[in-house]
Write a protein that holds these residues in place. Structure first.
Motif, PDB file in Angstrom:
ATOM      1  N   SER A 161       0.820  -1.213   0.000  1.00  0.00           N
ATOM      2  CA  SER A 161       0.000   0.000   0.000  1.00  0.00           C
ATOM      3  C   SER A 161       0.851   1.260   0.000  1.00  0.00           C
ATOM      4  N   TRP A 162       2.127   1.126   0.325  1.00  0.00           N
ATOM      5  CA  TRP A 162       3.013   2.283   0.340  1.00  0.00           C
ATOM      6  C   TRP A 162       3.580   2.591  -1.051  1.00  0.00           C
ATOM      7  N   GLY A 163       3.459   1.642  -1.965  1.00  0.00           N
ATOM      8  CA  GLY A 163       4.049   1.811  -3.289  1.00  0.00           C
ATOM      9  C   GLY A 163       3.303   2.811  -4.148  1.00  0.00           C
ATOM     10  N   LYS A 164       4.022   3.400  -5.088  1.00  0.00           N
ATOM     11  CA  LYS A 164       3.415   4.347  -6.006  1.00  0.00           C
ATOM     12  C   LYS A 164       2.404   3.619  -6.895  1.00  0.00           C
ATOM     13  N   GLY A 165       1.216   4.174  -6.980  1.00  0.00           N
ATOM     14  CA  GLY A 165       0.172   3.578  -7.812  1.00  0.00           C
ATOM     15  C   GLY A 165      -0.522   2.395  -7.174  1.00  0.00           C
ATOM     16  N   ALA A 166      -0.359   2.222  -5.851  1.00  0.00           N
ATOM     17  CA  ALA A 166      -1.017   1.110  -5.156  1.00  0.00           C
ATOM     18  C   ALA A 166      -2.533   1.231  -5.275  1.00  0.00           C
ATOM     19  N   SER A 167      -3.204   0.090  -5.460  1.00  0.00           N
ATOM     20  CA  SER A 167      -4.665   0.108  -5.622  1.00  0.00           C
ATOM     21  C   SER A 167      -5.388   0.399  -4.316  1.00  0.00           C
TER      22      SER A 167
END
Length: 257
Positions: A161-167
């Protein structure tokens, strides 16, 4: 070849056909515009065929519903091995087994009726903890929104959830986990137990505590080890509202290879 025949009016005496199964029968006439279609098939055979087709359709619908339910259980985290397991599949070979089974059934019955509470399954590897947890979910679905997940997989979801573009954002993930009708967290104590992980576990359990929703923890650790793995605050919230620790203190029930 034209299978239909038409007449301009219904005869006073219907024509007859002969059925090898039911014998002689009268033709039937069905209005179609300004003429009538002559139905030359045996009405008893037609009724039997319709009943058989209805039975086939019902069987197919039941199979499809069963398949959908099994898929939803797997999506909820129940492994394919346990997707159809029930409480009756749990082997009871001692009084301790019977106690664990009864606790699981009582808890499930309580949750199904809208009750709250928490449960901790604590014990050795292969003692049937995850199997009983799966039976609980199988009993409650599709009427309750349930999920069974290892703590390590939940932590991976948090990091994703911390990643760029996480859904899904961290806030959305916590909201989802805090609103399930039943959340079962497996393999507690297998993670590294970092400060971030302990805080994440607390946020999940605290959110469910505030929403008065039931949580089940499964661990190979004893009560002291579980407390250390998830932190005092999370453990204390689990023990409130009549939370119980069920000990699985026997050897592995898995068949020897």
């Amino acid at each position: 070849m034209n299978l239909l025949s038409f007449v301009n009016s219904i005869p006073e005496k219907p024509e007859q056909g002969n059925c090898q199964k039911h014998g002689a029968f009268d033709f039937r006439y069905q209005a179609m515009g300004d003429r009538f279609v002559v139905l030359t098939a045996c009405s008893l055979c037609a009724a039997e065929s319709s009943a058989n087709q209805l039975k086939i359709d019902e069987q197919n619908a039941a199979k499809a519903a069963k398949a959908r339910l099994e898929r939803s259980r797997i999506e909820a985290g129940v492994s394919p091995r346990y997707a159809q397991v029930t409480f009756s599949d749990y082997r009871v070979e001692s009084q301790d087994h019977a106690v664990a089974l009864q606790e699981a059934m009582d808890f499930t019955r309580h949750i199904r009726s809208g009750g709250n509470g928490n449960l901790i399954f604590s014990g050795r590897v292969g003692t049937g903890k995850t199997m009983l947890a799966s039976a609980m979910i199988n009993e409650l679905m599709p009427h309750k929104r349930c999920r069974l997940a290892s703590l390590s997989s939940l932590v991976r979801e948090l990091k994703d959830s911390w990643g760029k573009g996480a859904s899904m954002s961290e806030t959305m993930l916590l909201k989802h986990l805090s609103e399930l009708d039943l959340l079962i967290i497996d393999e507690v104590g297998q993670q590294r137990g970092t400060e971030t992980e302990i805080l994440f576990v607390f946020d999940i359990i605290d959110g469910r505590y505030k929403n008065m929703l039931p949580t089940v923890l499964i661990s190979n650790l004893d009560k002291t080890g579980i407390r250390e793995a998830i932190g005092d605050r999370a453990f204390d919230r689990l023990r409130q509202d009549g939370g119980k620790v069920v000990a699985f203190n026997w050897g592995s029930m898995r068949s020897a290879i």
